[in-house]
Enzyme design. Structure first.
Site, mmCIF file in Angstrom:
data_model
loop_
_atom_site.group_PDB
_atom_site.id
_atom_site.type_symbol
_atom_site.label_atom_id
_atom_site.label_comp_id
_atom_site.label_asym_id
_atom_site.label_seq_id
_atom_site.Cartn_x
_atom_site.Cartn_y
_atom_site.Cartn_z
ATOM 1 N N TYR A 4 -4.045 3.897 -4.180
ATOM 2 C CA TYR A 4 -2.904 4.823 -4.269
ATOM 3 C C TYR A 4 -3.224 5.801 -5.384
ATOM 4 O O TYR A 4 -3.402 5.395 -6.529
ATOM 5 C CB TYR A 4 -1.628 4.067 -4.640
ATOM 6 C CG TYR A 4 -1.047 3.218 -3.520
ATOM 7 C CD1 TYR A 4 -0.043 3.720 -2.697
ATOM 8 C CD2 TYR A 4 -1.481 1.914 -3.312
ATOM 9 C CE1 TYR A 4 0.514 2.941 -1.684
ATOM 10 C CE2 TYR A 4 -0.933 1.133 -2.296
ATOM 11 C CZ TYR A 4 0.069 1.658 -1.493
ATOM 12 O OH TYR A 4 0.608 0.895 -0.491
ATOM 13 N N HIS A 50 -5.796 -9.077 1.120
ATOM 14 C CA HIS A 50 -6.078 -8.363 -0.122
ATOM 15 C C HIS A 50 -5.309 -8.998 -1.272
ATOM 16 O O HIS A 50 -4.107 -9.212 -1.176
ATOM 17 C CB HIS A 50 -5.660 -6.891 -0.006
ATOM 18 C CG HIS A 50 -6.612 -6.070 0.812
ATOM 19 N ND1 HIS A 50 -6.568 -4.704 0.865
ATOM 20 C CD2 HIS A 50 -7.643 -6.437 1.615
ATOM 21 C CE1 HIS A 50 -7.538 -4.256 1.649
ATOM 22 N NE2 HIS A 50 -8.199 -5.294 2.127
ATOM 23 N N PRO A 84 7.283 5.541 3.169
ATOM 24 C CA PRO A 84 6.170 4.638 3.467
ATOM 25 C C PRO A 84 5.402 4.115 2.249
ATOM 26 O O PRO A 84 4.620 3.173 2.386
ATOM 27 C CB PRO A 84 5.256 5.492 4.344
ATOM 28 C CG PRO A 84 5.574 6.895 3.969
ATOM 29 C CD PRO A 84 7.023 6.920 3.607
ATOM 30 N N TYR A 86 5.506 -5.474 -4.556
ATOM 31 C CA TYR A 86 4.536 -5.092 -3.523
ATOM 32 C C TYR A 86 4.281 -6.246 -2.554
ATOM 33 O O TYR A 86 4.275 -6.054 -1.339
ATOM 34 C CB TYR A 86 3.220 -4.630 -4.168
ATOM 35 C CG TYR A 86 2.364 -3.836 -3.203
ATOM 36 C CD1 TYR A 86 2.488 -2.465 -3.122
ATOM 37 C CD2 TYR A 86 1.454 -4.477 -2.360
ATOM 38 C CE1 TYR A 86 1.731 -1.725 -2.222
ATOM 39 C CE2 TYR A 86 0.692 -3.754 -1.461
ATOM 40 C CZ TYR A 86 0.833 -2.382 -1.390
ATOM 41 O OH TYR A 86 0.092 -1.666 -0.489
ATOM 42 N N LYS A 146 6.979 -1.012 3.251
ATOM 43 C CA LYS A 146 7.990 -2.057 3.397
ATOM 44 C C LYS A 146 8.681 -2.072 4.769
ATOM 45 O O LYS A 146 9.338 -3.058 5.122
ATOM 46 C CB LYS A 146 9.077 -1.883 2.327
ATOM 47 C CG LYS A 146 8.604 -2.188 0.937
ATOM 48 C CD LYS A 146 8.357 -3.678 0.775
ATOM 49 C CE LYS A 146 7.566 -4.010 -0.449
ATOM 50 N NZ LYS A 146 6.744 -5.186 -0.342
#
Ligand code: APR
Ligand code: PHB
Length: 405
Positions: free
Chosen positions: A207, A77, A298, A390, A302
């Protein structure tokens, strides 16, 4: 019961990602190791966890020949979506990070691959072998792991013990409390997660902050979706029949012109959220790696990547030590890892606060949160910081920032 004595160079407690990857890295450096796992193989392989691999994690697996299935079945992604009360924004991670990306691949699949590889290559891995104590940590002699296997009490004598036994393991508990400082934060919510037999309704993760609480759309394959809902920490899964879960996901993920597809739920559970760090990650010849030393919430996924970053640092340090007694890497282990860990705590707790509904928030707090959400989307530096955190820093980058003292 009779006690058997075995020995190895590195005794690894725990066959999660930390223990299994460490075992491979050490073996590739010519260091003999034994993995002890308290649960059975089926249990370890079916435990559903997160599913995002940072690029550095994939590169490390590549270097050690462990990534065939990651490339065959993982989904690369280049971005994620962040949504605020129905408004969906795309974060183009590839562009914002100079070409880096993530791979969506279930942790449970990775654990399965690692176990298969270890079995095929004939390295020692004992299931249903529960470590009960570690002796000799404070003297000059080699430490000994005491464990129970097939109803017998056994011992494994080793030069080094790697505590890769997760948050509830015995490794961290074997360190005298006065030698360890712990930092902890509980969050006022938990995640209800489902696996569903349905094609993911989005090409990338979504998200979503909503006035009813956070929701996340993730995936495992072209036919399996993984979805999460923020719920109160004391919530019972019985209160959430499948229909209610889908209805709530529909509300929280809704965005104009987009539809959430439903399918049979094949797994569901509720996981509490916490942040935890133990310092230092070493006591004599015992080294903590992965969840035994630290837990992140979560949001941002990570945990697995931190565990793998730890064991990369540890295996390099051990290779130098076994090769010629060079102590420097082992001495730096805790501090090196803690820098990355605190950076990840900073990122994970910030992203958690940005995306969740705080049940205690007042109207002022909610307005400030909304301002921060807008800033994250509208300010290029903020967006770029999010994207870089990220995808995660490369393993060989010296980390700066909120390191441990
Ligand atoms: N003896 C032997 N094995 C043990 C013992 C013990 N006393 N106690 C725990 N274990 C095993 C557990 O059964 C588990 O398989 O140690 C393993 C630890 O694995 P994980 O919990 O997966 O932890 P880790 O390898 O550090 O991986 C970190 O996993 O929990 C997620 O979010 C976390 O993604 C992160 C990743
Ligand atoms: C997952 O796919 O399980 C997942 C993805 C992203 C997260 C957490 C979990 O932030």
């Amino acid at each position: 019961m009779a006690e058997h004595a075995f020995e190895t160079q590195v005794g690894i407690i725990g066959a999660g990602p930390a223990g299994l990857v460490l075992g491979e890295l050490l073996a590739d450096a010519g260091i003999d190791n034994v993995v002890l796992e308290s649960k059975d193989r089926h249990y370890v392989e079916s435990r559903v966890r997160a599913g995002v691999l940072e690029q550095s994690t994939v590169e490390l697996l590549d270097q050690h020949g462990l990534s065939r299935n990651v490339h065959a079945h993982g989904m690369v992604h280049d971005g994620i979506y962040m949504q605020f009360n129905g408004e969906r924004h795309h974060i183009d991670m590839r562009r914002l990070t100079g070409g880096r990306n993530i791979t969506v691949y279930g942790q449970q699949e990775l654990v399965r691959d690692l176990i298969a590889h270890r079995m095929e290559t004939g390295k020692a891995l004992l299931f249903e072998a529960e470590a009960v104590s570690i002796s000799g940590l404070d003297g000059d002699a080699d430490p000994v792991i005491h464990y129970r296997h097939s109803g017998r009490e056994e011992t494994l004598s080793c030069r080094i013990v790697a505590g890769c036994d997760g948050f509830h393991g015995i490794a961290r508990q074997s360190i005298p409390t006065e030698s360890l400082r712990t930092f902890e934060r509980e969050f006022p919510y938990a995640w209800l997660g489902i696996l569903a037999q349905v094609a993911p309704s989005s090409d990338e993760l979504v998200y979503s902050f909503h006035d009813r609480g956070f929701a996340l759309l993730s995936m495992r394959s072209p036919t399996v979706s993984r979805l999460y809902l923020q719920v109160p920490p004391e919530e019972s899964i019985e209160e959430w029949p499948d229909e209610r879960i889908w209805d709530e996901l529909d509300l929280r993920l809704a965005s104009p012109g987009w539809k959430l597809e439903r399918g049979p739920v094949i797994e569901k559970s509720i996981t509490p959220m916490r942040s935890f760090v133990a310092e230092p990650l070493r006591h004599g010849r015992l080294f903590l790696a992965g969840d035994s030393g630290h837990i992140v919430p979560p949001t941002g996924a990570k945990g697995l990547n931190l565990a793998i970053a730890d064991v990369k640092v540890l295996s390099d340090a051990l290779a130098a030590w076994f090769a010629g007694g060079d102590e420097r890497g082992l001495e730096a282990y805790s501090e090196t890892c803690l820098k990355r860990i605190w950076n990840a705590q900073n990122f994970s707790t910030s992203m958690t606060a940005l995306m969740h509904l705080d049940p205690a928030a007042d109207a002022f707090g909610l307005r400030v949160q909304r301002a921060l959400q807008r800033f994250t989307i509208e300010n290029l530096n903020a967006k770029s910081a999010l994207a870089n955190n990220y995808v995660g820093p490369p393993f060989d980058t010296p980390l700066t920032g909120t390191g441990a003292p």
